[in-house]
Design an enzyme around this catalytic site. Structure first.
Site, PDB file in Angstrom:
ATOM      1  N   GLY A   1       0.828  -1.194   0.000  1.00  0.00           N
ATOM      2  CA  GLY A   1       0.000   0.000   0.000  1.00  0.00           C
ATOM      3  C   GLY A   1       0.863   1.244   0.000  1.00  0.00           C
ATOM      4  O   GLY A   1       2.052   1.194   0.354  1.00  0.00           O
TER       5      GLY A   1
ATOM      6  N   GLN B   1       3.100   9.915   1.419  1.00  0.00           N
ATOM      7  CA  GLN B   1       4.387   9.211   1.336  1.00  0.00           C
ATOM      8  C   GLN B   1       5.187   9.608   0.100  1.00  0.00           C
ATOM      9  O   GLN B   1       6.397   9.361   0.043  1.00  0.00           O
ATOM     10  CB  GLN B   1       4.176   7.686   1.333  1.00  0.00           C
TER      11      GLN B   1
ATOM     12  N   CYS C   1       6.511  -0.214   7.134  1.00  0.00           N
ATOM     13  CA  CYS C   1       6.112   0.957   6.354  1.00  0.00           C
ATOM     14  C   CYS C   1       7.246   1.328   5.395  1.00  0.00           C
ATOM     15  O   CYS C   1       8.410   1.358   5.798  1.00  0.00           O
ATOM     16  CB  CYS C   1       5.806   2.124   7.291  1.00  0.00           C
ATOM     17  N   LEU C   2       6.889   1.626   4.164  1.00  0.00           N
ATOM     18  CA  LEU C   2       7.895   2.007   3.170  1.00  0.00           C
ATOM     19  C   LEU C   2       8.620   3.291   3.562  1.00  0.00           C
ATOM     20  O   LEU C   2       9.739   3.526   3.127  1.00  0.00           O
ATOM     21  CB  LEU C   2       7.235   2.187   1.801  1.00  0.00           C
TER      22      LEU C   2
ATOM     23  N   HIS D   1      -3.747   1.227   7.929  1.00  0.00           N
ATOM     24  CA  HIS D   1      -2.396   1.794   7.868  1.00  0.00           C
ATOM     25  C   HIS D   1      -2.351   2.974   6.902  1.00  0.00           C
ATOM     26  O   HIS D   1      -1.813   4.039   7.227  1.00  0.00           O
ATOM     27  CB  HIS D   1      -1.422   0.691   7.443  1.00  0.00           C
ATOM     28  N   GLU D   2      -2.932   2.776   5.706  1.00  0.00           N
ATOM     29  CA  GLU D   2      -2.854   3.837   4.691  1.00  0.00           C
ATOM     30  C   GLU D   2      -3.727   5.028   5.060  1.00  0.00           C
ATOM     31  O   GLU D   2      -3.338   6.180   4.841  1.00  0.00           O
ATOM     32  CB  GLU D   2      -3.242   3.292   3.310  1.00  0.00           C
TER      33      GLU D   2
ATOM     34  N   HIS E   1      -2.068   7.287   7.419  1.00  0.00           N
ATOM     35  CA  HIS E   1      -1.098   8.191   6.780  1.00  0.00           C
ATOM     36  C   HIS E   1      -1.755   9.519   6.392  1.00  0.00           C
ATOM     37  O   HIS E   1      -1.094  10.562   6.394  1.00  0.00           O
ATOM     38  CB  HIS E   1      -0.529   7.555   5.506  1.00  0.00           C
TER      39      HIS E   1
HETATM   40 ZN    ZN Z   1       3.162   3.330   5.753  1.00  0.00          ZN
END
Ligand code: ZN
Length: 161
Positions: A47, A52, A89-90, A131-132, A135
């Protein structure tokens, strides 16, 4: 389409800001959706949220291996149950931690055509959606991690978004 730079949480405070709703789905938004998908796949994430890649708009893309889900202005309207699993998380590379999430969620939002969509997700999809959407409010999983469970990972094989 293009791969965009994924912001690092310690280097860019955009990840701590609240994203604004999309009021008009124009070509810039459609290009952003395409770029976010390409960026997510390139990074092997499940995701990605617009903040991000440095864009403070309420947009997420998710693919848990069942095809791309694009959501504009997503909102969680129902939560049920609880699950606990390792999360990554990226934007926070190299670490993972245990996070409790709802077992199931119901989401409403818009697709790229501006049509209202309703989506129910459980297990990994519920986790990715939460999670997304976090953000979009400047919330990171490390804010919710169970104390003492954060650890380094050598190989980034966790469920990352
Ligand atoms: Zn993340």
């Amino acid at each position: 389409m293009a791969i965009r730079e994924i912001k690092h949480y310690e280097k860019d405070d955009v990840l701590r800001k609240k994203a604004r709703p999309v009021d008009k789905i124009d070509n810039r938004i459609l290009l952003l959706l395409d770029d976010m998908a390409e960026t997510m796949y390139n990074a092997e994430g499940v995701g990605l949220a617009a903040p991000q890649v440095g864009v403070l708009r309420r947009i997420v893309v998710i693919d848990i291996g069942e095809g791309i889900i694009e959501l504009i202005n997503p909102e969680i309207v129902e939560e049920q149950g609880e699950q606990a699993d390792m999360e990554g998380c990226l934007s926070i590379p190299g670490i993972t931690g245990l996070v409790k999430r709802p077992a199931r969620v119901k989401i409403v939002g818009l697709n790229r055509y501006g049509e209202k969509v309703e989506l129910e997700g459980e297990d990994l999809l519920a986790r990715a959606l939460c999670h997304e959407i976090d953000h979009l409010d400047g919330v990171l999983y490390i804010d919710r991690v169970e104390p003492g469970t954060l650890r380094r990972i050598d190989q980034e094989t966790e469920n990352r978004g």
